[in-house]
Enzyme design. Sequence first.
Site, PDB file in Angstrom:
ATOM      1  N   GLY A 134       4.289  32.138 -28.384  1.00  0.00           N
ATOM      2  CA  GLY A 134       4.636  31.319 -27.231  1.00  0.00           C
ATOM      3  C   GLY A 134       3.766  31.613 -26.018  1.00  0.00           C
ATOM      4  N   GLU A 137       1.656  26.214 -22.389  1.00  0.00           N
ATOM      5  CA  GLU A 137       2.670  25.423 -21.682  1.00  0.00           C
ATOM      6  C   GLU A 137       2.147  24.018 -21.451  1.00  0.00           C
ATOM      7  OE1 GLU A 137       4.777  29.257 -19.495  1.00  0.00           O
ATOM      8  OE2 GLU A 137       4.029  27.606 -18.258  1.00  0.00           O
ATOM      9  N   TRP A 166       3.533  22.933 -27.951  1.00  0.00           N
ATOM     10  CA  TRP A 166       2.548  22.918 -29.041  1.00  0.00           C
ATOM     11  C   TRP A 166       2.556  24.236 -29.812  1.00  0.00           C
ATOM     12  CZ3 TRP A 166       1.987  18.096 -29.431  1.00  0.00           C
ATOM     13  CH2 TRP A 166       1.778  17.273 -28.325  1.00  0.00           C
ATOM     14  N   THR A 168       2.992  26.247 -33.049  1.00  0.00           N
ATOM     15  CA  THR A 168       3.010  26.212 -34.505  1.00  0.00           C
ATOM     16  C   THR A 168       4.089  27.156 -35.038  1.00  0.00           C
ATOM     17  OG1 THR A 168       0.651  25.678 -34.611  1.00  0.00           O
ATOM     18  CG2 THR A 168       1.639  26.630 -36.594  1.00  0.00           C
ATOM     19  N   LEU A 243      -5.791  35.649 -29.106  1.00  0.00           N
ATOM     20  CA  LEU A 243      -6.508  34.399 -29.340  1.00  0.00           C
ATOM     21  C   LEU A 243      -7.888  34.646 -29.921  1.00  0.00           C
ATOM     22  CD1 LEU A 243      -5.481  32.377 -26.156  1.00  0.00           C
ATOM     23  CD2 LEU A 243      -4.665  32.055 -28.499  1.00  0.00           C
ATOM     24  N   ARG A 247      -9.111  32.874 -33.201  1.00  0.00           N
ATOM     25  CA  ARG A 247     -10.324  32.035 -33.185  1.00  0.00           C
ATOM     26  C   ARG A 247     -11.324  32.489 -34.237  1.00  0.00           C
ATOM     27  NH1 ARG A 247     -10.351  32.767 -26.943  1.00  0.00           N
ATOM     28  NH2 ARG A 247      -9.119  30.973 -26.248  1.00  0.00           N
ATOM     29  N   LEU A 342     -16.946   6.993 -48.279  1.00  0.00           N
ATOM     30  CA  LEU A 342     -15.927   6.583 -49.243  1.00  0.00           C
ATOM     31  C   LEU A 342     -15.522   5.122 -49.081  1.00  0.00           C
ATOM     32  CD1 LEU A 342     -13.645   9.755 -49.060  1.00  0.00           C
ATOM     33  CD2 LEU A 342     -15.005   9.053 -51.028  1.00  0.00           C
ATOM     34  N   GLU A 367      -6.699  26.694 -29.540  1.00  0.00           N
ATOM     35  CA  GLU A 367      -7.427  27.966 -29.398  1.00  0.00           C
ATOM     36  C   GLU A 367      -8.700  27.796 -28.574  1.00  0.00           C
ATOM     37  OE1 GLU A 367      -5.946  30.529 -30.547  1.00  0.00           O
ATOM     38  OE2 GLU A 367      -4.703  29.871 -32.217  1.00  0.00           O
ATOM     39  N   GLY A 368      -8.645  26.879 -27.617  1.00  0.00           N
ATOM     40  CA  GLY A 368      -9.788  26.607 -26.750  1.00  0.00           C
ATOM     41  C   GLY A 368     -10.479  25.330 -27.173  1.00  0.00           C
TER      42      GLY A 368
END
Length: 387
Positions: A134, A137, A166, A168, A243, A247, A342, A367-368
């Site tokens: 967490g 924000e 957001w 996960t 992070l 990353r 395709l 993550e940026g």
Amino acid sequence: MALDPADLYDIRSELSEEERAVQESVARFTDERVLPIIGDCFDQARFPHELVPEIAGLGLLGATLPEEYGGAGLNSVAYGLICQELERGDSGLRSFVSVQSSLCMYPIFAYGSEEQRRAWLPRMAKGEVIGCFGLTEAHGGSDPASMKTRARRDGGDWVIDGAKMWITNGNLAHVAIVWAQTEEGVQGFVVPTDTPGFGAQEIHRKMSLRASVTSALFLDGVRVPEAARLPGAQGLKGPLGCLTQARYGITWGPIGAAIACYREALAYAGERMLFGRPLAATQAAQIRLAEMARRITLAQLLSLRLGRLKDAGAMQPAQVSLAKWNNCRMAIDIARDCRDLLGGAGITTEHAAIRHGLNLESVITYEGTETVHQLVIGREVTGINAF
């Protein structure tokens, strides 16, 4: 001797026996257990929770942590290969493992007390306890210093108020690593999600990471003891250190997504007949496929070198930013180009390209963002902060 189209520089020969064994094991799991169901999971917006025990059984949760805490004691390159092979299946599955390993288990290991490590890490490695992280924000994803979540002392406890976005694994999690502003600066807390005042609300109507659980967290007077605070995390260096770990794995993951799209398009181009010859026999298709191979090869070399630097204790955050920027951009461009090769078939989830392309819209953002990592490199090469 013919080269492997997805490994033109024979990266595999640079791997140790253990690293190759790890890659083969996870590749087999992805082929046998993930790929048969993941298209339907994406369609249904369902996380394949039934795979968690198998993921844990393979030692993929907290894989780089010492065995005494339930980890597998693997090196960073082996962990990167885990991320690559999982994301070859789906970004959502790799995100689950990244969050559990790098954003939840890592901060407990790196910043937690010995009691916290013993209490949480072995159970998390077994998949018995799922975590979420967490930090983000709603108003400032790229600016964590502006977080509004607050924690205040109340006797021997801490009381936390705020909201996160957001997140996960939010509605799967048994425990949350929550970052909050305090009078002593930003600090982290290990918060069981059944604590009174803690709530999670799943985010629906997503067109990306549909086989992943994404949530908003709400903390209303959440009371935790002093023993829940991560004693080694002081200031933003704590969450930013987590992070960097995450990353690093993300630099490898998109390679897997790109390879999945590339292999699919390569096979299709060899079978699809247009104007009396295979699509692969045209110069236009060959140039595009060759460009994909070039970019995948460069990304592989970049992440392998980054992993070796990490294992040597010499990796710098700016180097992670460069690889995250490059490899996410590489993968999303390849996914889009494969979808185009395709033709009409490429818009369905019976093929991988559209699913990976949609997922990568999130991976290139979290993550940026790409812009943030460009500015990190800009600051590194000029010495001037332009944020």
